[in-house]
Structure formats: C-alpha cells, structure tokens
Write an enzyme that holds these catalytic residues in place. Structure first.
Site, PDB file in Angstrom:
ATOM      1  CG  ASP A  86      -2.823   1.800  -1.612  1.00  0.00           C
ATOM      2  OD1 ASP A  86      -3.212   2.075  -0.463  1.00  0.00           O
ATOM      3  OD2 ASP A  86      -2.549   0.641  -1.987  1.00  0.00           O
ATOM      4  CE  LYS A 123     -10.165   4.701   1.335  1.00  0.00           C
ATOM      5  NZ  LYS A 123      -9.015   3.788   1.219  1.00  0.00           N
ATOM      6  CB  ALA A 149      -0.910  -0.006   1.228  1.00  0.00           C
ATOM      7  NE  ARG A 158      -4.924  -4.867   2.617  1.00  0.00           N
ATOM      8  CZ  ARG A 158      -5.508  -3.725   2.304  1.00  0.00           C
ATOM      9  NH1 ARG A 158      -6.590  -3.326   2.958  1.00  0.00           N
ATOM     10  NH2 ARG A 158      -5.037  -2.961   1.331  1.00  0.00           N
ATOM     11  N   GLY A 161     -16.032   4.033  -2.767  1.00  0.00           N
ATOM     12  CA  GLY A 161     -15.900   3.198  -3.965  1.00  0.00           C
ATOM     13  C   GLY A 161     -16.524   3.870  -5.183  1.00  0.00           C
ATOM     14  CB  ALA A 162     -18.891   2.566  -7.723  1.00  0.00           C
ATOM     15  CB  ALA A 215      -9.134   1.635  -5.972  1.00  0.00           C
TER      16      ALA A 215
HETATM   17  O1  CKP Z   1      -6.382  -0.554  -0.303  1.00  0.00           O
HETATM   18  P1  CKP Z   1      -5.692  -0.826  -1.586  1.00  0.00           P
HETATM   19  O2  CKP Z   1      -6.450  -1.739  -2.499  1.00  0.00           O
HETATM   20  O3  CKP Z   1      -5.311   0.446  -2.279  1.00  0.00           O
HETATM   21  O4  CKP Z   1      -4.348  -1.541  -1.168  1.00  0.00           O
HETATM   22  C1  CKP Z   1      -3.681  -2.453  -1.982  1.00  0.00           C
HETATM   23  C2  CKP Z   1      -2.379  -2.894  -1.381  1.00  0.00           C
HETATM   24  O5  CKP Z   1      -0.398  -3.568   0.613  1.00  0.00           O
HETATM   25  C3  CKP Z   1      -1.751  -4.006  -2.213  1.00  0.00           C
HETATM   26  O6  CKP Z   1      -0.714  -3.493  -3.042  1.00  0.00           O
HETATM   27  C4  CKP Z   1      -1.275  -5.000  -1.183  1.00  0.00           C
HETATM   28  O7  CKP Z   1       0.034  -5.386  -1.356  1.00  0.00           O
HETATM   29  C5  CKP Z   1      -1.500  -4.318   0.178  1.00  0.00           C
HETATM   30  O8  CKP Z   1      -2.565  -3.423  -0.067  1.00  0.00           O
HETATM   31  C6  CKP Z   1      -1.771  -5.379   1.245  1.00  0.00           C
HETATM   32  O9  CKP Z   1      -0.875  -5.612   2.061  1.00  0.00           O
HETATM   33  O10 CKP Z   1      -2.876  -5.944   1.231  1.00  0.00           O
HETATM   34 MG    MG Z   2      -7.113   0.576   0.963  1.00  0.00          MG
END
Ligand code: CKP
Ligand code: MG
Length: 311
Positions: free
Chosen positions: A256, A224, A33, A166, A226-227, A254
């Site tokens: 990030d 945020k 991210a 997460r 989303g759509a 998206a």
């Molecule tokens: O919230 P986002 O979908 O923008 O984040 C995506 C990133 O770091 C992705 O690159 C992945 O490697 C992560 O989030 C993660 O650790 O889940």
């Molecule tokens: Mg995110």
C-alpha cells in the site's frame, strides 16, 4: 476537491508481540489496504478521501478519528448501526514471521453498497484507487467496487487497481473471475509477481500478462518484487528499479505504501522512473517501521532513507 478517492473496508487491527494463543497484551491500530493508501497520500500533502462503512460504536469512532488525524477526507463515510467493526489479529509468531487472522464476515465495512459510493464518485476525483480485497469481502462490496470502476472510467477518472490477493478471503479462481474483468477499467494495475495471473489467463507469464493488459487499454502495469524492487511497464517500454536497501521489521502495508508513492508521483507529474523511485521509497519506510502505515513519511521526510528528493 479530492485528488485520490479510495473505497474499501477499514479494519481495527489488534497486534500481539508474541504468539496469539498465549494471550497477553494487544495493541489497537487502524488497518485496511485502502485507508493505508489514503494515509500515505495525505502524509505527502495530497488531498485523499476514503469511502466505506464503519460501525456505529467506539471502534467506528476510532477508525474515523485516526483517518481525520491523518488528514484523510471522510465526508462520504457511513456509520452502520447494525454491524460490528471488522477485526484483524496480527501475531508475531517468530522473529521474522507474522500471521494474520480476520474477523470480518458480516462486518460494517463488508456491507458497502453501490449507493454508498455513488455520491462521493459523482463529486469527482483525479484518481479512484481500488484494491482486490474489497470485492472479496461480500457480494454487495464486490458490486460496489465494479460499479465504482465503471462509473469512474466513464467519467474520465484514472482508475488504479492493486490486485492484493487474500487467500483467506477467496480462491485464486474466484479472484481471477472478478479481477480480470475489473482490470479492464483500470489505467494503472499494480500486482506482486505471484498475483499477475489473477488479471489474465491462468499460467500466463509476466510478459504475457503485461501485453494483455496494455492491449486492453491499461496505461501502466507495476510489478512489485519485494526486496528486489519493482518493474514498471507502459507501451513505451519497461523500467526496473531496485529497492532501497533497508532492514525490514514489518512488511505488512508495504504494498500500500508503494501504491501511495506511485500515485503521489503520478499526481505530481513525475516520469515513470521517478514515480517508481517514490514508490520504492515509501515501501522502504513501510517495512522499516512497525505498523501498516505509521512509519510513512511526510513530504519533508521523503529523502530520509535515500538522500534523493524524489524519495
Ligand atoms: O498488501 P499490504 O501488505 O500493503 O496490505 C496490508 C493491508 O487490508 C492491511 O492493512 C490489512 O488490513 C489488509 O491489507 C487486509 O485486509 O489484509
Ligand atoms: Mg498488497
């Protein structure tokens, strides 16, 4: 000098175009991210730097080369001789459903310490960007994140925090116990609607969370949708901005992208509406291209999807 400093774990992402259990070719990409945010800013011409640990092997070399190619500062990066690169597997399970699986326990990136981040922080930046992923990956990474937030806030550096919950890394209660105090150091808090109660008492509604954060000294809260776009709140009121209508092919990254767009607008001194405009514009670029950051625009491309120079 650095405009935006960010820290966290960069991952090597291995993508399959079909179900992972069936095998087949995987393609290798940089993910993470905070590196996504740094790349988004660098593409727009900002001086962005990332701090973290990478493995001292070909995978760590890959991460560094990708970041350098994108113009992200890597001076503070440490190579960890003892630990492997963190991996992320991304499978396209159905046409609209992607699934993620990590192999990051004990990784180089998760071994981040306060000492790793102290030097780059002392060198200064206008903004320190953090995400709620880093404190979830290990005790030492959590300590480093909290340390960085505290040091930056004390030094007058604007702290930005993307909740980025997460579920594969920790429970909502564990996340809330760390992220609620962490948000107290932040000037900018970014969350999707379902992440809002991770920076406040459980069950608090959007208005309640926003009031609580603004009362604790947060300047701007970004929600945020989303759509449906995004809402931005400050003490002066709220703004809603619709998303750019596009065909989404890959939503990973998206959030990030949105953050990078917002921070770019912040650095450029735009008002809240134009910062949100740039944020949703970058979100649109991210979802219309495959990859976590590959589709993000250079500055001269900002108006490609919207015809609007702010994005
Ligand atoms: O919230 P986002 O979908 O923008 O984040 C995506 C990133 O770091 C992705 O690159 C992945 O490697 C992560 O989030 C993660 O650790 O889940
Ligand atoms: Mg995110």
């Amino acid at each position: 000098d650095v405009e935006v400093l960010t820290l966290g774990e960069a991952l090597v992402s291995l993508r399959s175009s079909g179900p992972l259990a069936l095998g087949g070719p995987l393609t290798m990409h940089l993910a993470g991210a905070e590196t996504n945010v740094a790349i988004g800013l660098a593409r727009l011409g900002h001086r962005a730097a990332w701090v973290g640990r990478v493995s001292d092997d070909e995978l760590g070399e890959f991460v560094l080369r990708q970041l350098r190619a994108e113009g992200v500062g890597t001076d503070g990066v440490r190579r960890d001789p003892d630990r492997p690169a963190g991996l992320m597997f991304l499978e396209r399970r159905t046409a609209d459903l992607s699934r993620v699986q990590y192999q990051r326990t004990g990784s180089a990136g998760s071994a981040l310490t306060c000492d790793d981040v102290a030097g780059p922080l002392a060198a200064g930046a206008r903004v320190l960007h953090l995400s709620g992923i880093t404190p979830a990956v290990s005790d030492s990474a959590r300590e480093a994140t909290v340390f960085a937030a505290r040091q930056a806030a004390a030094a007058g550096i604007t702290v930005s925090l993307d909740v980025n919950y997460r579920a594969r890394l920790w429970s909502r209660d564990a996340a809330r116990a760390v992220l609620t105090p962490l948000a107290g150091y932040a000037s900018i808090v970014i969350a999707s609607v379902d992440e809002l109660d991770l920076v406040a008492e459980p069950g608090t509604d959007e208005a309640g969370v926003v009031a609580e954060l603004l009362g604790r000294g947060v300047q701007t809260v970004l929600v945020k949708l989303g759509a449906d776009g995004a809402r931005g709140y400050t003490r002066d009121g709220a703004q809603h901005l619709a998303a750019v209508p596009v065909t989404a092919v890959d939503t990973v990254g998206a959030g990030d992208a949105f953050t990078a767009g917002y921070l770019s607008g912040h650095l450029d001194g735009l008002d809240l509406r134009d910062r949100l405009r740039r944020a949703v514009a970058l979100g649109a670029f991210a979802v219309t291209a495959h990859g976590d950051w590959e589709g993000l625009p250079r500055r001269d491309e900002l108006s490609l999807l919207t015809g609007n120079a702010a994005g």
